[in-house]
Design a protein around this motif. Structure first.
Motif, PDB file in Angstrom:
ATOM      1  N   ARG A  96       0.202 -11.921   1.226  1.00  0.00           N
ATOM      2  CA  ARG A  96      -0.388 -12.057  -0.101  1.00  0.00           C
ATOM      3  C   ARG A  96      -1.217 -10.837  -0.506  1.00  0.00           C
ATOM      4  NH1 ARG A  96       2.718 -15.455   0.723  1.00  0.00           N
ATOM      5  NH2 ARG A  96       2.771 -17.563  -0.003  1.00  0.00           N
ATOM      6  N   LEU A  97      -1.608  -9.993   0.454  1.00  0.00           N
ATOM      7  CA  LEU A  97      -2.395  -8.818   0.108  1.00  0.00           C
ATOM      8  C   LEU A  97      -1.529  -7.803  -0.622  1.00  0.00           C
ATOM      9  CD1 LEU A  97      -4.463  -8.304   3.366  1.00  0.00           C
ATOM     10  CD2 LEU A  97      -5.299  -9.105   1.179  1.00  0.00           C
ATOM     11  N   PRO A  98      -2.116  -7.100  -1.608  1.00  0.00           N
ATOM     12  CA  PRO A  98      -1.312  -6.154  -2.388  1.00  0.00           C
ATOM     13  C   PRO A  98      -1.117  -4.827  -1.663  1.00  0.00           C
ATOM     14  CG  PRO A  98      -3.559  -6.152  -3.175  1.00  0.00           C
ATOM     15  CD  PRO A  98      -3.468  -7.227  -2.119  1.00  0.00           C
ATOM     16  N   THR A 137      -2.837  -0.037   2.636  1.00  0.00           N
ATOM     17  CA  THR A 137      -3.687  -0.671   1.623  1.00  0.00           C
ATOM     18  C   THR A 137      -4.101  -2.067   2.075  1.00  0.00           C
ATOM     19  OG1 THR A 137      -2.465   0.544  -0.067  1.00  0.00           O
ATOM     20  CG2 THR A 137      -3.833  -1.276  -0.808  1.00  0.00           C
ATOM     21  N   LYS A 138      -3.155  -2.794   2.638  1.00  0.00           N
ATOM     22  CA  LYS A 138      -3.460  -4.133   3.148  1.00  0.00           C
ATOM     23  C   LYS A 138      -4.516  -4.060   4.244  1.00  0.00           C
ATOM     24  CE  LYS A 138       1.023  -6.173   2.194  1.00  0.00           C
ATOM     25  NZ  LYS A 138       2.114  -6.997   2.686  1.00  0.00           N
TER      26      LYS A 138
END
Length: 63
Positions: free
Chosen positions: A8-10, A15-16
């Protein structure tokens, strides 16, 4: 559960990772500065002092 959060992390994996580290740090800071000080007076800790007198082995000059 962690796989669901990770999906679910973008962004890409770096970046996650940065977002996950920032969230973990924020949760740790909230626990350290808000929750733990609030809970401390409500919890009974035994610090090892029962009578307040030192044990004989901790007296200076006694072998």
């Amino acid at each position: 559960m962690y796989a669901w959060i990770w999906r679910r992390l973008p962004g890409a994996w770096h970046t996650k990772l940065a977002v996950a580290a920032a969230v973990a740090l924020a949760i740790g800071l909230v626990l350290w500065n808000v929750v733990f000080p609030w809970v401390e007076p409500k919890v009974q800790f035994d610090h090892g002092v029962v009578t307040g007198t030192p044990s004989p082995s901790s007296s200076p000059g006694v072998p």
